[in-house]
Scaffold this active site. Structure first.
Site, PDB file in Angstrom:
ATOM      1  N   CYS A 112       1.840  -5.904   2.324  1.00  0.00           N
ATOM      2  CA  CYS A 112       0.924  -4.943   2.949  1.00  0.00           C
ATOM      3  C   CYS A 112       0.245  -4.013   1.952  1.00  0.00           C
ATOM      4  O   CYS A 112      -0.981  -3.845   1.971  1.00  0.00           O
ATOM      5  CB  CYS A 112       1.659  -4.142   4.018  1.00  0.00           C
ATOM      6  SG  CYS A 112       3.006  -3.107   3.415  1.00  0.00           S
ATOM      7  N   HIS A 151       4.891   0.521   6.162  1.00  0.00           N
ATOM      8  CA  HIS A 151       3.829  -0.477   6.352  1.00  0.00           C
ATOM      9  C   HIS A 151       2.467   0.202   6.272  1.00  0.00           C
ATOM     10  O   HIS A 151       2.330   1.396   6.597  1.00  0.00           O
ATOM     11  CB  HIS A 151       3.975  -1.170   7.709  1.00  0.00           C
ATOM     12  CG  HIS A 151       3.041  -2.338   7.904  1.00  0.00           C
ATOM     13  ND1 HIS A 151       3.049  -3.449   7.088  1.00  0.00           N
ATOM     14  CD2 HIS A 151       2.049  -2.558   8.825  1.00  0.00           C
ATOM     15  CE1 HIS A 151       2.121  -4.304   7.499  1.00  0.00           C
ATOM     16  NE2 HIS A 151       1.499  -3.779   8.556  1.00  0.00           N
ATOM     17  N   ASN A 160      -4.166  -6.539   8.041  1.00  0.00           N
ATOM     18  CA  ASN A 160      -2.913  -6.277   7.337  1.00  0.00           C
ATOM     19  C   ASN A 160      -2.208  -7.574   6.957  1.00  0.00           C
ATOM     20  O   ASN A 160      -2.535  -8.654   7.440  1.00  0.00           O
ATOM     21  CB  ASN A 160      -1.994  -5.409   8.191  1.00  0.00           C
ATOM     22  CG  ASN A 160      -1.338  -6.179   9.347  1.00  0.00           C
ATOM     23  OD1 ASN A 160      -0.187  -5.951   9.684  1.00  0.00           O
ATOM     24  ND2 ASN A 160      -2.056  -7.095   9.983  1.00  0.00           N
TER      25      ASN A 160
END
Length: 320
Positions: free
Chosen positions: A230, A281, A293
């Site tokens: 990520c 994240h 993402n």
């Protein structure tokens, strides 16, 4: 008037040719469509592509057409100089103009500019230009122009009359000027569109969306087209668009942004999951409640929709 002079004109004839381009490593359907001034849907349809998947060395057909050439067939008859001059003047002034009416689309829940551009076979830059948009933000119920109103003209060259060389020369010169003007206008329009499409590549959100078609797998610690996690995705996108060097860590990236609520996020902002100082994240907001993402191992870089089941904690605008 043309009949009186004994002229017969054949209609305009168009000729088209197809060009090909060889896919290079790192290319995407979106990038090639932008570079060559065609739409993603045209490329996919012309080459029978599925889900925008291409590979290095593959030859793709680019849909392009050459300028229209207008041919005139002349039947010469004997007539008086007065009639010939009148007919030549009449033929040289013939032209036809048609205008296409712009079409509109009403934004629905879940729509993004990228989805709409793909649906109608136009570029993101064109949608923004036609609708006066300065960002990728759109709202439900908003009406967008998805087809540009355009005018096309066809000029007919004048017929040749053996008994009136002066009239023939004048009419032919007029036709050449009209053809040259039409060609110049076409070239200028294409150059403007190409420039606008090229400008779209600098958009963080647009670039992030383009990576979705590359089938990039999730790789822990990765930050390249071979694989990324990520924070590796956000680091890669910003390095290739704005030139900002983000650290490869969500918590460290928090320190590079001006934090604010998710509701006030704009395309290109980072979305963080987890408490400030302990995030786990990160993704890139692309507008209309969606983000790009690198989710989890076993999945590729993808577009996702913000939901109550997996909602980001806060957003942040990267400080230049």
């Amino acid at each position: 008037m043309i009949g009186a002079a004994g002229f017969m004109l054949a209609g305009p004839v168009q000729s088209a040719s197809a060009k090909t381009v060889t896919v290079k490593s790192g290319d995407t359907v979106w990038q090639l469509a932008t570079k060559y001034g065609v739409s993603m849907s045209q490329l996919e349809k012309s080459n029978h592509l599925k889900n925008g998947v291409i590979y290095a060395g593959q030859k793709l057909v680019l849909s392009s057409s050459k300028a229209t050439t207008t041919n005139t067939t002349t039947t010469t008859t004997k007539t008086t100089t007065k009639k010939a001059n009148a007919a030549a003047a009449s033929v040289s002034s013939l032209s036809s103009t048609s205008t296409a009416t712009a079409s509109t689309y009403t934004v629905k829940s879940g729509d993004t500019l990228w989805k709409i551009s793909k649906k109608y076979g136009v570029s993101l830059a064109q949608l923004k230009q036609w609708n006066g948009l300065k960002s990728d933000m759109i709202a439900v119920g908003q009406k967008l122009a998805v087809k540009k109103a355009a005018a096309t003209s066809t000029a007919y060259s004048s017929a040749t009359v053996t008994t009136t060389p002066k009239a023939t020369k004048s009419a032919t010169t007029t036709a050449k000027k009209a053809t040259t003007k039409a060609a110049t206008t076409s070239t200028t329009t294409k150059a403007t569109t190409t420039k606008a499409d090229a400008a779209a590549t600098t958009s963080v959100a647009s670039y992030a969306v383009s990576l979705v078609s590359k089938n990039i797998p999730y790789v822990w610690g990765g930050a390249s087209l071979k694989g990324m996690d990520c924070s590796g995705l956000t680091q890669y996108v910003y390095a290739h668009t704005t030139g900002v060097s983000l650290p490869h860590n969500t918590v460290a990236q928090e320190k590079m942004v001006s934090k604010h609520s998710v509701g006030s996020a704009v395309p290109g902002d980072l979305l963080f999951w987890g408490a400030s100082g302990a995030t786990y994240h990160v993704g890139i907001y692309i507008g209309n409640n969606e983000y790009v993402n690198a989710p989890v191992p076993g999945e590729n870089v993808q577009i996702a929709t913000i939901s109550k089941y997996f909602a980001p904690s806060f957003a942040g605008t990267v400080n230049g």
